[in-house]
Design a protein around this motif. Structure first.
Motif, mmCIF file in Angstrom:
data_model
loop_
_atom_site.group_PDB
_atom_site.id
_atom_site.type_symbol
_atom_site.label_atom_id
_atom_site.label_comp_id
_atom_site.label_asym_id
_atom_site.label_seq_id
_atom_site.Cartn_x
_atom_site.Cartn_y
_atom_site.Cartn_z
ATOM 1 N N ALA A 135 0.612 -1.245 0.376
ATOM 2 C CA ALA A 135 0.160 -0.207 0.258
ATOM 3 C C ALA A 135 1.107 1.078 -0.137
ATOM 4 N N ASP A 136 2.281 0.875 -0.325
ATOM 5 C CA ASP A 136 2.964 2.305 -0.237
ATOM 6 C C ASP A 136 4.905 1.869 -1.472
ATOM 7 N N GLY A 137 5.173 2.973 -1.120
ATOM 8 C CA GLY A 137 6.027 2.415 -1.592
ATOM 9 C C GLY A 137 7.203 1.469 -1.155
ATOM 10 N N ARG A 138 6.900 1.214 -0.135
ATOM 11 C CA ARG A 138 7.677 0.271 0.923
ATOM 12 C C ARG A 138 8.054 -1.387 0.506
ATOM 13 N N GLY A 139 6.561 -0.950 0.127
ATOM 14 C CA GLY A 139 5.660 -2.371 0.268
ATOM 15 C C GLY A 139 6.964 -2.965 -2.133
ATOM 16 N N ILE A 140 6.043 -1.175 -2.865
ATOM 17 C CA ILE A 140 6.575 -1.800 -3.778
ATOM 18 C C ILE A 140 8.193 -2.009 -4.048
ATOM 19 N N ALA A 141 9.049 -1.128 -3.182
ATOM 20 C CA ALA A 141 10.413 -1.961 -2.891
ATOM 21 C C ALA A 141 10.452 -2.993 -2.799
ATOM 22 N N ALA A 142 9.636 -3.774 -2.278
ATOM 23 C CA ALA A 142 10.188 -5.263 -1.243
ATOM 24 C C ALA A 142 10.025 -6.146 -2.078
ATOM 25 N N SER A 143 8.690 -6.224 -2.084
ATOM 26 C CA SER A 143 8.749 -6.393 -3.657
ATOM 27 C C SER A 143 9.636 -7.178 -4.666
ATOM 28 N N PHE A 144 10.572 -5.701 -5.243
ATOM 29 C CA PHE A 144 11.171 -5.828 -6.092
ATOM 30 C C PHE A 144 12.776 -6.453 -5.629
#
Ligand code: TUI
Length: 308
Positions: free
Chosen positions: A172-181
């Motif tokens: 739900a935020d940029g941390r989640g996107i970065a972690a996914s990457f």
């Protein structure tokens, strides 16, 4: 942020909006598409005519990339699948089953196919069947869920297939996107965050429930029916959970009580009989914003974290 997902679909941001039954209609899908992500119209259990109307609406609002999410357990799935091919949609996502029987029809109509998978076995099968990418959806997601977590599932799916993988569940935020990457994903699917978007047409009571939810406010019910479902803790979902635990509600009664409950939540904000589906990340969603702002903020944060 360029990945095989942005290349595949010609989009600015590698983000799919989750196909949430009754929630993800034409206006929300168009807003996400207009912002540079992929908007999805959720067919849920609705008839093909409803989906056709929503496609028309979205087309009138954007030239961006949007598609349809086909809920494979729906009695209308065959009709909706045919409509997706007839309309030559850019992309279709699927949920709650194996879309193998539609794959050839969609591929020959030029539709990109991106199934949601809860495990490695289905991901591999989908790759063999010609899927363009898969969405590895963890149990943190809202609605009908699998058992494995996003953290454990995504890297295992990434290792098992060559096609690009999107991560879903708890982002739900940029941390989640970065972690996914970092886990090897090349895109994300986000649902719950968009419940609190300005363009999302759900009843105000639904938005309030999501905005006010704490970390412990989601609950999974219906495991004994074979269709576990995550939603906001309310009097209704607690009653279902208690009935499931103490045996006072049979699986058959459970199915009867919950028929139509998604619509009652979305359209009427009915706290007595509605199922307010949401992901486990709802506690972190605290503000209603336009979809474009949500997406731009998420990716600005992710890019900073990833050092781009
Ligand atoms: O489909 C979803 N989320 C949904 S669908 C939905 S409507 C519904 N309501 C009540 C009961 C059931 C559906 C609400 N939320 N997410 C994608 C998803 N797909 N999650 C889990 C799966 C899944 C599960 C098993 C996909 C395939 C599968 O196995 C298929 C097979 O045959 O191997």
């Amino acid at each position: 942020m360029k990945t095989r997902i942005t290349e595949l679909l010609g989009i600015k941001y590698p983000i799919f909006q989750g196909g949430m039954a009754w929630v993800s209609e034409g206006r929300l899908a168009a807003a996400v598409a207009e912002a540079g992500g992929v908007g999805l119209i959720a067919a849920g259990n609705a008839p093909a005519e409803y989906v056709e109307e929503q496609i028309k609406l979205a087309r009138s609002l954007t030239d961006g990339v949007f598609g349809v999410n086909v809920m494979l357990m729906s009695p209308t799935a065959d009709d909706v699948a045919q409509l997706c091919a007839d309309e030559k949609l850019k992309v279709v996502t699927t949920g709650a089953g194996n879309p193998g029987k539609y794959m050839e029809m969609w591929k020959s109509a030029g539709v990109k196919v991106v199934p949601v998978v809860p495990g490695v076995a289905l991901a591999k099968r989908m790759e063999r069947a010609g899927a363009d990418a898969v969405i590895a959806e963890g149990t943190e997601s809202g609605g009908h869920i699998g058992e494995n977590t996003t953290m454990c599932l995504v890297p295992q799916v990434v290792d098992a297939v060559e096609i690009p993988v999107l991560a879903a569940g708890g982002i739900a935020d940029g941390r989640g996107i970065a972690a996914s990457f970092m886990l090897g994903a090349e895109g994300v699917q986000v649902g719950t965050r968009f419940l609190a978007s300005e363009e999302c047409q759900i009843h105000p009571t639904y938005k309030e429930l999501v905005i006010n939810a704490k970390d412990t406010d989601s609950i999974v019910t219906g495991r004994y029916t074979g269709h576990p479902c995550r939603s906001v803790k309310t009097k209704f979902s607690r009653k279902l959970a208690n009935g499931e635990r103490d045996g006072s509600i049979t699986p058959e009664q459970f199915e009867e009580i919950t028929v139509g409950s998604l619509r009652k939540a979305v359209k009427d904000g009915n706290l007595e009989e509605g199922s307010f589906l949401c992901g486990a990340i709802a506690g972190m969603v605290n503000e209603v914003k336009p979809a474009k702002e949500i997406i731009e903020e998420m990716f600005a944060q992710a890019e900073k974290l990833l050092g781009k």
